[in-house]
Scaffold this motif. Sequence first.
Motif, PDB file in Angstrom:
ATOM      1  N   THR A   6       0.806  -1.320   0.015  1.00  0.00           N
ATOM      2  CA  THR A   6      -0.157  -0.096  -0.033  1.00  0.00           C
ATOM      3  C   THR A   6       0.817   1.214   0.050  1.00  0.00           C
ATOM      4  N   ARG A   7       2.073   0.922  -0.129  1.00  0.00           N
ATOM      5  CA  ARG A   7       3.064   2.329  -0.130  1.00  0.00           C
ATOM      6  C   ARG A   7       2.962   3.134  -1.526  1.00  0.00           C
ATOM      7  N   LEU A   8       2.851   4.367  -1.317  1.00  0.00           N
ATOM      8  CA  LEU A   8       2.754   5.113  -2.247  1.00  0.00           C
ATOM      9  C   LEU A   8       4.349   6.154  -2.611  1.00  0.00           C
ATOM     10  N   ALA A   9       5.068   5.814  -1.647  1.00  0.00           N
ATOM     11  CA  ALA A   9       6.492   6.398  -1.603  1.00  0.00           C
ATOM     12  C   ALA A   9       7.301   5.263  -1.048  1.00  0.00           C
ATOM     13  N   GLY A  10       8.501   5.253  -1.625  1.00  0.00           N
ATOM     14  CA  GLY A  10       9.512   4.474  -1.235  1.00  0.00           C
ATOM     15  C   GLY A  10       9.270   3.014  -1.752  1.00  0.00           C
ATOM     16  N   SER A  56       0.710 -12.439 -12.875  1.00  0.00           N
ATOM     17  CA  SER A  56       1.466 -11.168 -13.383  1.00  0.00           C
ATOM     18  C   SER A  56       2.470 -10.613 -12.577  1.00  0.00           C
ATOM     19  N   SER A  57       2.375  -9.156 -12.313  1.00  0.00           N
ATOM     20  CA  SER A  57       3.384  -8.963 -11.509  1.00  0.00           C
ATOM     21  C   SER A  57       3.455  -9.614 -10.365  1.00  0.00           C
ATOM     22  N   GLY A  58       2.336 -10.132  -9.710  1.00  0.00           N
ATOM     23  CA  GLY A  58       2.364 -10.867  -8.261  1.00  0.00           C
ATOM     24  C   GLY A  58       3.606 -12.089  -8.758  1.00  0.00           C
ATOM     25  N   GLY A  59       3.266 -12.385  -9.927  1.00  0.00           N
ATOM     26  CA  GLY A  59       4.314 -13.741 -10.121  1.00  0.00           C
ATOM     27  C   GLY A  59       5.778 -13.092 -10.228  1.00  0.00           C
ATOM     28  N   PRO A  74       4.464   6.498 -19.998  1.00  0.00           N
ATOM     29  CA  PRO A  74       4.245   7.884 -19.507  1.00  0.00           C
ATOM     30  C   PRO A  74       2.682   8.503 -19.432  1.00  0.00           C
ATOM     31  N   ALA A  75       1.800   8.056 -20.583  1.00  0.00           N
ATOM     32  CA  ALA A  75       0.395   8.490 -20.556  1.00  0.00           C
ATOM     33  C   ALA A  75      -0.193   7.612 -19.656  1.00  0.00           C
ATOM     34  N   PHE A  76       0.021   6.661 -19.051  1.00  0.00           N
ATOM     35  CA  PHE A  76      -0.580   5.974 -18.254  1.00  0.00           C
ATOM     36  C   PHE A  76      -0.292   6.444 -16.667  1.00  0.00           C
ATOM     37  N   GLU A  77       0.784   6.959 -16.441  1.00  0.00           N
ATOM     38  CA  GLU A  77       1.264   7.582 -15.371  1.00  0.00           C
ATOM     39  C   GLU A  77       0.630   9.059 -15.202  1.00  0.00           C
ATOM     40  N   ASP A 118      -8.423   1.780  -5.755  1.00  0.00           N
ATOM     41  CA  ASP A 118      -7.659   1.490  -4.442  1.00  0.00           C
ATOM     42  C   ASP A 118      -6.361   1.221  -4.768  1.00  0.00           C
ATOM     43  N   VAL A 119      -6.105   0.339  -5.705  1.00  0.00           N
ATOM     44  CA  VAL A 119      -4.771  -0.332  -6.055  1.00  0.00           C
ATOM     45  C   VAL A 119      -3.978   0.415  -7.224  1.00  0.00           C
ATOM     46  N   LEU A 120      -4.483   1.310  -7.979  1.00  0.00           N
ATOM     47  CA  LEU A 120      -4.098   1.859  -9.045  1.00  0.00           C
ATOM     48  C   LEU A 120      -2.898   2.872  -8.882  1.00  0.00           C
ATOM     49  N   PRO A 121      -3.053   3.615  -7.842  1.00  0.00           N
ATOM     50  CA  PRO A 121      -1.839   4.740  -7.696  1.00  0.00           C
ATOM     51  C   PRO A 121      -0.527   3.951  -7.268  1.00  0.00           C
ATOM     52  N   ARG A 122      -0.517   2.737  -6.937  1.00  0.00           N
ATOM     53  CA  ARG A 122       1.025   2.188  -6.598  1.00  0.00           C
ATOM     54  C   ARG A 122       1.442   1.422  -7.962  1.00  0.00           C
ATOM     55  N   VAL A 123       0.545   1.477  -9.033  1.00  0.00           N
ATOM     56  CA  VAL A 123       1.054   0.519 -10.143  1.00  0.00           C
ATOM     57  C   VAL A 123       2.220   1.320 -11.066  1.00  0.00           C
TER      58      VAL A 123
END
Length: 263
Positions: free
Chosen positions: A56-60, A86-89, A123-126, A177-182
């Motif tokens: 759940t970290r958005l920093a570091g 996916s990235s969990g793998g 970049p466009a996703f971010e 909820d999850v998207l900001p850390r992607v």
Amino acid sequence: MTKLASADGTLISYESIGTGPGIVVLGGGRVAGRGYRALAWYLADSFTVHLLDRDTRLAGYSIDRVCDDVITVMAETGSTRLFGHSSGGLVALETALRHPVEKLAAYEPAVSVNGGLPQDWLPAFEQAVADGRTLEALARQVKGLKVAGPFSELPLWLIKTMIAFTLRGERRQGYVDVLPRVPAEMREVLRLDSDGLRYRDTAAETLLLTGERGPAYLLNAAAVLNDVIPDSRLVELPGLTHDAPNDSAPAQVAQAMRDFFAA
């Protein structure tokens, strides 16, 4: 829902379903742990499935910290089995390099091999994530990573429309909820790009699962991993797409997992 502190003090949570030996499930980068409840229930008669809400970290953000979270849950639950999608793998594979894992299964792990993982969409996703434009961000991710089979080839506006139609209620909130850390996670995936030999010291017995209709670059990565991991096997599941574990075909994925983890 169980909550506990990770090694750096971050509060992490997981949901447990079923009875039997533990399997820690690590979902994809845009899916909360609850997105794998159907998969868990298909295994619940033989295993206790622990659905981790990954990082759940958005920093570091770093892969090391996420692996610490996984190790904390494994220690708390006594689990020696991991499943990652996916990235969990990727997180599962990285955890196995840092901590004893008896058996590891991964469905189309998001491992970038020799620059194979697309990144021109990032970049466009971010920017869409930063602006809070959830549908725009999800559509760009789906199209950029080609994770939805033929659906990924549709025009961006049509992908957004279809996501808006199908993604509602709790399911949509899970993505919000999850998207900001992607974005930070994707940067870590790209940073770990290699020729695959990074995983040649994996000691866990490993099952690499792919769907017949998965993205070509992930199918290639799985084949490379199968060549370099000493005790591994690669199984392609007919007709399945990248979202099979959490959406389109959890029963088929669960059956492949059951056979592997029970052996």
